[in-house]
Every structure is written in C-alpha cells, then in structure tokens.
Design an enzyme around this catalytic site. Structure first.
Site, PDB file in Angstrom:
ATOM      1  N   ARG A 243       0.826  -1.236   0.000  1.00  0.00           N
ATOM      2  CA  ARG A 243       0.000   0.000   0.000  1.00  0.00           C
ATOM      3  C   ARG A 243       0.851   1.273   0.000  1.00  0.00           C
ATOM      4  O   ARG A 243       0.396   2.335   0.420  1.00  0.00           O
ATOM      5  CB  ARG A 243      -0.967   0.032   1.178  1.00  0.00           C
TER       6      ARG A 243
ATOM      7  N   LYS B 116       4.201  11.608 -11.060  1.00  0.00           N
ATOM      8  CA  LYS B 116       3.297  10.823 -11.906  1.00  0.00           C
ATOM      9  C   LYS B 116       3.960   9.483 -12.175  1.00  0.00           C
ATOM     10  O   LYS B 116       5.101   9.442 -12.659  1.00  0.00           O
ATOM     11  CB  LYS B 116       3.027  11.534 -13.231  1.00  0.00           C
TER      12      LYS B 116
ATOM     13  N   GLU C 208      11.190  18.141 -24.497  1.00  0.00           N
ATOM     14  CA  GLU C 208      10.559  18.505 -23.215  1.00  0.00           C
ATOM     15  C   GLU C 208      11.254  19.734 -22.615  1.00  0.00           C
ATOM     16  O   GLU C 208      10.625  20.513 -21.903  1.00  0.00           O
ATOM     17  CB  GLU C 208      10.599  17.325 -22.233  1.00  0.00           C
TER      18      GLU C 208
ATOM     19  N   LYS D 275       9.250  23.011 -13.514  1.00  0.00           N
ATOM     20  CA  LYS D 275       8.344  21.900 -13.190  1.00  0.00           C
ATOM     21  C   LYS D 275       8.058  21.870 -11.692  1.00  0.00           C
ATOM     22  O   LYS D 275       6.915  21.636 -11.278  1.00  0.00           O
ATOM     23  CB  LYS D 275       8.917  20.561 -13.670  1.00  0.00           C
TER      24      LYS D 275
ATOM     25  N   GLU E 220      -2.894  18.104 -10.939  1.00  0.00           N
ATOM     26  CA  GLU E 220      -3.304  18.553 -12.277  1.00  0.00           C
ATOM     27  C   GLU E 220      -4.778  18.956 -12.353  1.00  0.00           C
ATOM     28  O   GLU E 220      -5.528  18.489 -13.212  1.00  0.00           O
ATOM     29  CB  GLU E 220      -3.000  17.466 -13.310  1.00  0.00           C
TER      30      GLU E 220
ATOM     31  N   ARG F 108      -0.937  22.594 -13.939  1.00  0.00           N
ATOM     32  CA  ARG F 108      -0.057  21.472 -14.303  1.00  0.00           C
ATOM     33  C   ARG F 108      -0.386  20.960 -15.704  1.00  0.00           C
ATOM     34  O   ARG F 108       0.490  20.414 -16.388  1.00  0.00           O
ATOM     35  CB  ARG F 108      -0.156  20.340 -13.268  1.00  0.00           C
TER      36      ARG F 108
ATOM     37  N   ASN G 113       1.386  19.683 -20.553  1.00  0.00           N
ATOM     38  CA  ASN G 113       0.979  18.807 -21.654  1.00  0.00           C
ATOM     39  C   ASN G 113       0.982  19.523 -22.998  1.00  0.00           C
ATOM     40  O   ASN G 113       0.402  19.020 -23.969  1.00  0.00           O
ATOM     41  CB  ASN G 113      -0.416  18.231 -21.378  1.00  0.00           C
TER      42      ASN G 113
ATOM     43  N   HIS H  56       1.080  17.571 -26.192  1.00  0.00           N
ATOM     44  CA  HIS H  56       0.857  16.164 -25.869  1.00  0.00           C
ATOM     45  C   HIS H  56      -0.454  15.602 -26.431  1.00  0.00           C
ATOM     46  O   HIS H  56      -0.545  14.397 -26.650  1.00  0.00           O
ATOM     47  CB  HIS H  56       0.920  15.942 -24.355  1.00  0.00           C
TER      48      HIS H  56
ATOM     49  N   HIS I  66       0.432  12.426 -28.310  1.00  0.00           N
ATOM     50  CA  HIS I  66      -0.037  11.087 -27.928  1.00  0.00           C
ATOM     51  C   HIS I  66      -0.790  10.423 -29.077  1.00  0.00           C
ATOM     52  O   HIS I  66      -0.681   9.211 -29.275  1.00  0.00           O
ATOM     53  CB  HIS I  66      -0.928  11.173 -26.686  1.00  0.00           C
TER      54      HIS I  66
ATOM     55  N   HIS J  38       8.533   9.285 -27.688  1.00  0.00           N
ATOM     56  CA  HIS J  38       7.613  10.210 -27.018  1.00  0.00           C
ATOM     57  C   HIS J  38       8.004  11.670 -27.296  1.00  0.00           C
ATOM     58  O   HIS J  38       7.166  12.482 -27.702  1.00  0.00           O
ATOM     59  CB  HIS J  38       7.618   9.916 -25.514  1.00  0.00           C
TER      60      HIS J  38
HETATM   61  P1  NAD Z   1      13.396   5.096 -21.721  1.00  0.00           P
HETATM   62  O1  NAD Z   1      13.338   4.987 -20.265  1.00  0.00           O
HETATM   63  O2  NAD Z   1      12.825   3.993 -22.526  1.00  0.00           O
HETATM   64  O3  NAD Z   1      14.896   5.354 -22.154  1.00  0.00           O
HETATM   65  C1  NAD Z   1      15.199   5.426 -23.528  1.00  0.00           C
HETATM   66  C2  NAD Z   1      16.291   4.425 -23.922  1.00  0.00           C
HETATM   67  O4  NAD Z   1      17.542   4.942 -23.489  1.00  0.00           O
HETATM   68  C3  NAD Z   1      16.151   3.053 -23.291  1.00  0.00           C
HETATM   69  O5  NAD Z   1      16.524   2.099 -24.247  1.00  0.00           O
HETATM   70  C4  NAD Z   1      17.165   3.061 -22.150  1.00  0.00           C
HETATM   71  O6  NAD Z   1      17.668   1.774 -21.874  1.00  0.00           O
HETATM   72  C5  NAD Z   1      18.242   3.954 -22.714  1.00  0.00           C
HETATM   73  N1  NAD Z   1      19.016   4.715 -21.735  1.00  0.00           N
HETATM   74  C6  NAD Z   1      18.569   5.328 -20.621  1.00  0.00           C
HETATM   75  N2  NAD Z   1      19.550   6.039 -20.048  1.00  0.00           N
HETATM   76  C7  NAD Z   1      20.662   5.852 -20.806  1.00  0.00           C
HETATM   77  C8  NAD Z   1      21.988   6.337 -20.739  1.00  0.00           C
HETATM   78  N3  NAD Z   1      22.355   7.220 -19.809  1.00  0.00           N
HETATM   79  N4  NAD Z   1      22.863   5.910 -21.678  1.00  0.00           N
HETATM   80  C9  NAD Z   1      22.471   5.055 -22.675  1.00  0.00           C
HETATM   81  N5  NAD Z   1      21.222   4.581 -22.806  1.00  0.00           N
HETATM   82  C10 NAD Z   1      20.329   4.987 -21.878  1.00  0.00           C
HETATM   83  O7  NAD Z   1      12.648   6.416 -22.261  1.00  0.00           O
HETATM   84  P2  NAD Z   1      12.547   7.924 -21.743  1.00  0.00           P
HETATM   85  O8  NAD Z   1      12.501   8.731 -22.977  1.00  0.00           O
HETATM   86  O9  NAD Z   1      13.528   8.247 -20.702  1.00  0.00           O
HETATM   87  O10 NAD Z   1      11.121   7.932 -21.054  1.00  0.00           O
HETATM   88  C11 NAD Z   1       9.951   7.715 -21.787  1.00  0.00           C
HETATM   89  C12 NAD Z   1       8.865   7.290 -20.830  1.00  0.00           C
HETATM   90  O11 NAD Z   1       8.648   8.334 -19.878  1.00  0.00           O
HETATM   91  C13 NAD Z   1       7.534   7.050 -21.506  1.00  0.00           C
HETATM   92  O12 NAD Z   1       6.996   5.847 -21.031  1.00  0.00           O
HETATM   93  C14 NAD Z   1       6.677   8.218 -21.052  1.00  0.00           C
HETATM   94  O13 NAD Z   1       5.312   7.889 -20.953  1.00  0.00           O
HETATM   95  C15 NAD Z   1       7.255   8.507 -19.705  1.00  0.00           C
HETATM   96  N6  NAD Z   1       7.027   9.871 -19.223  1.00  0.00           N
HETATM   97  C16 NAD Z   1       6.574  10.015 -17.967  1.00  0.00           C
HETATM   98  C17 NAD Z   1       6.390  11.284 -17.452  1.00  0.00           C
HETATM   99  C18 NAD Z   1       5.949  11.441 -16.028  1.00  0.00           C
HETATM  100  O14 NAD Z   1       5.664  12.572 -15.621  1.00  0.00           O
HETATM  101  N7  NAD Z   1       5.919  10.400 -15.248  1.00  0.00           N
HETATM  102  C19 NAD Z   1       6.684  12.410 -18.229  1.00  0.00           C
HETATM  103  C20 NAD Z   1       7.160  12.218 -19.521  1.00  0.00           C
HETATM  104  C21 NAD Z   1       7.332  10.934 -20.019  1.00  0.00           C
HETATM  105  N1  GLY Z   2       4.782  15.270 -17.766  1.00  0.00           N
HETATM  106  C1  GLY Z   2       3.620  15.993 -17.376  1.00  0.00           C
HETATM  107  C2  GLY Z   2       3.452  16.116 -15.905  1.00  0.00           C
HETATM  108  O1  GLY Z   2       4.286  15.686 -15.130  1.00  0.00           O
HETATM  109  O2  GLY Z   2       2.475  16.651 -15.471  1.00  0.00           O
END
Ligand code: NAD
Ligand code: GLY
Length: 381
Positions: A123, A145, A187, A239, A249, A253, A257, A260, A264, A278
């Site tokens: 939990r 998030k 971003e 942020k 949000e 907040r 987006n 987005h 998306h 993304h």
């Molecule tokens: P990811 O985590 O898939 O990383 C991208 C690639 O880079 C992967 O193959 C990973 O193994 C590799 N990688 C990571 N760090 C590395 C490094 N230092 N050196 C070499 N390779 C490396 O993708 P991302 O772009 O970091 O994140 C995308 C995800 O984030 C999506 O699922 C998206 O929905 C999510 N997201 C979440 C929020 C939130 O607020 N929680 C905001 C934006 C995006």
């Molecule tokens: N990436 C959008 C948020 O964190 O609200």
C-alpha cells in the site's frame, strides 16, 4: 557544479540534486537521508551495463547494504502489467517491508514502473529517482506521476506518488544515444514555449550544442555540460513550481501537456515504441499546437515559424508527412485516439494552446474542424 531544487509539497517535499558526479556521491547522500533503510536498485539492462556499477560502488562505500538489483528489459514495452507483476512478485519474494526504499536508475520507463510499484507495494513504500535520460531528468522523474500502459493507451494505469529524492547526474547523458537526447530536448523546449520566452531565446542559441554528442576537446565538452546543466536546472525549477502549485493537475499542471494531445495521438498511431519516440511526438505536437493557435487567431505566424525552425535545427520532426510511418495516416484517424486521452472531457479532446512563445493556456472548446485542418496540412506531401 551542484544545484539543489526543492519541490515544495509540505511534508512530502523533496530535493532534486543536479550536477556531475552525483551518481558517484549517491551513497553518501542516501546514507544521510535514509539511515539504516534497506535499498533495492531497479534498472534496465542497457542502463545497468553503463551506470549501475558506479551507483553500487557508491552505495557500498557509504556502507549501505543494498540487495541484488532487479534488472528489467529496456523499452516502452516494459511498462506493462506483466513486468509490473514480475517486479512486485520479485520484491515481495525478497521480503520487502515498509522501510524498504526502491531506487529507480534509468529513463522514464524505469522511473514510471518503479514509481508505480512503490505506490502500490504494501500500500505504498518510498522510492528515489535516479534519472539517466534527458527526458527523465527534466520531466518524468519530477512530480510524482507514475504509471504503466494499457492496451487502451499510454499511462492509463497509475498513481500520483512522489519520490523522496531525485539524483540527476548530467554526465550520464554522455552515453545516451543522440536520438534519445534530441527526444528529451523536446521537453526542455516545452518549458520555454509554455512559460518562459527568455529561456526559449537562450535555447535557440545553445540548444544545438546542448544536444550534440560530447565533443572530445575538454573545453568544448565542459561548455556543453554547462549548457545542459543550466537547461536541466531551469526545466526542473519550472516543473517544481508548477507541481508545487497543482500537484494533481486540476489547473496549471495541465500546461505541461503542451504538444501532448497531438503527440499522444501520433504515438498511438505509430504503435508506441521506437518508430516515434515520445519526445519526437511532443516536438511535432508542439508545432501543431502553435499552428492551431495561429489558425484560431491566438498567436502570430512568426511564432509558429520560430518554433518549427528551432526544433528542426535540433533534428526533431516538425511535419507529420516527414515520418515514413505516416504514409497512410488521415486526420480523422489521428483525431480518434484524442478522445481517449487522459485530458479528454466528455470524449472531447482538450488542447494546450498559446498566445505566443511562453504564453500557453488550456482551451476546452477547440473546433474539431480547425484541428482537422492543421492535421491535413501537416500530412500533405
Ligand atoms: P526510456 O526509459 O525507454 O529510455 C530510452 C532508452 O535509453 C532506453 O533504451 C534506455 O535503456 C536507454 N538509456 C537510458 N539512459 C541511458 C543512458 N544514460 N545511456 C544510454 N542509454 C540509456 O525512455 P525515456 O525517454 O527516458 O522515457 C519515456 C517514458 O517516460 C515514456 O513511457 C513516457 O510515458 C514517460 N514519461 C513520464 C512522465 C511522467 O511525468 N511520469 C513524463 C514524460 C514521459
Ligand atoms: N509530464 C507531465 C506532468 O508531469 O504533469
């Protein structure tokens, strides 16, 4: 070169530490913040190969007895029920208790799934973000998030769960493939476009060097790192302020987006994965959001051109027709997934639009014909 930014959420406030050698110093920070607490590091296999040993050595040097790390496969497909179940069952098998702290070492995929596992295991247990992609450092690791994807869409199953600390080592970006760095940069540009015109002007000058591969000459490398540092700090400051004012949000907040709703839809049509990252979808989405704003008489055509020119200079896509995958796409095919977007209301998509660079706002009743026209123009070959 260490900067601390606080996300001010009362008793759940936490720091974002940005600098170089942050990974190597993680052990001493964590030992101070979480004395005697058991840690479990979770990463993906790509990041583990490159950066896990630095983190583990620093934990060991600080006398932290961490359990064997859990390594998941890299890529968006890891953010699913199957991997969440695997992760949770592994943690429970290890006998975690409420004192256990999860440490997410990786990009947004690892941060999102580990954060969600932390939100629901027993939990709710604590976790720390150690982001290693530009996208995670400026966005996903901050703000709480957490989510996995559903077959109905991305990030549809999740929770708000804030980390205890964010440890951002900008040197980890040196190993990040250039395409991922550019996608994360979308971003960064977003912060300037949504609320800080001066920051966007600075990015127009520094952005290309900031995204480029680390130059061999020490002076040039230091300059690139200094630019990355400034961009990440400014993004995190913006942020942190937005999240502190509107954690769940219900107001501003949503401005995060920008790009987005379009982005998306493009990602959904491309099948979520490597075909369209993304951040690439967000870059295109921001251009489309500016175009839609200009079509509705809200912002100047010159602003649209500035946005397009800058993102193109970085190497990001700015027209849907430039994506080889988009050959058979149609405006209505792209509008359909917008109704399922988390931001949709009564199945009507909502958009972040703009009155100019740095002046974003949320608009509820966007005429769908205007959206269709913008998409048709961007799809035209
Ligand atoms: P990811 O985590 O898939 O990383 C991208 C690639 O880079 C992967 O193959 C990973 O193994 C590799 N990688 C990571 N760090 C590395 C490094 N230092 N050196 C070499 N390779 C490396 O993708 P991302 O772009 O970091 O994140 C995308 C995800 O984030 C999506 O699922 C998206 O929905 C999510 N997201 C979440 C929020 C939130 O607020 N929680 C905001 C934006 C995006
Ligand atoms: N990436 C959008 C948020 O964190 O609200």
């Amino acid at each position: 070169m260490i900067e601390t930014i606080t996300v001010d959420l009362g008793p759940r406030s936490y720091d974002i530490i940005v600098g170089t050698d942050v990974l190597a110093a993680a052990g001493s920070r964590l030992a101070r913040l979480l004395p005697g607490r058991p840690l479990i590091v979770i990463s993906d296999s790509t990041v583990a190969e490159l950066h896990l040993s630095t983190l583990l050595s620093s934990l060991a040097a600080a006398g932290i007895a961490e359990a064997t790390p859990v390594i998941l496969p890299p890529g968006e497909s890891t953010k699913d029920f199957a991997h969440l179940e695997l992760l949770l069952e592994t943690l429970l098998e290890r006998g975690i208790d409420r004192r256990t702290v999860l440490v997410a070492l990786g990009g947004g995929v690892i941060g999102d799934i580990v954060g969600f596992a932390a939100a629901i295991a027993l939990r709710g247990i604590d976790f720390v973000q150690v982001p290693t992609t530009l996208l995670a450092q400026v966005d996903s690791a901050v703000g709480g998030k957490t989510a996995i994807d559903s077959r109905h869409g991305k990030n549809l199953i999740g929770a708000f769960h804030q980390p205890l600390l964010v440890l951002t080592d900008i040197a980890t970006l040196d190993t990040l493939p250039i395409r991922q760095r550019r996608a994360g940069y979308a971003e960064v540009a977003k912060y300037g476009l949504l609320g800080d015109a001066d920051f966007f002007s600075w990015l127009e000058a520094e952005g290309p060097a900031l995204c480029a591969d680390a130059p061999a000459a020490p002076a040039a490398r230091d300059a690139a790192r200094a630019a990355r540092h400034r961009a990440i700090v400014q993004s995190c400051r913006m942020k942190a302020a937005i999240v502190a004012a509107d954690e769940r949000e219900s107001g501003d907040r949503a401005l995060l987006n920008l790009g987005h709703t379009f982005g998306h839809a493009l990602e959904a049509e491309a099948g979520f994965g490597d075909v369209l990252l993304h951040g690439e979808g967000v870059a295109l989405g921001m251009v489309l959001a500016f175009e839609l704003s200009a079509d509705l008489g809200l912002c100047a055509a010159g602003d649209v051109e500035r946005v397009r020119r800058h993102l193109a200079a970085i190497g990001l896509p700015t027209r849907i027709a430039d994506l080889p995958v988009a050959r058979d796409w149609t405006p209505d095919g792209l509008i359909r997934p917008m109704a399922k977007d988390k931001k949709a209301y009564d199945r009507q998509p909502r958009f972040v639009l703009t009155r100019g660079i740095g002046r974003a706002f949320m608009m509820h009743d966007v005429p769908i014909d205007a959206v269709r026209a913008v998409l048709a123009r961007s799809l035209a070959r």
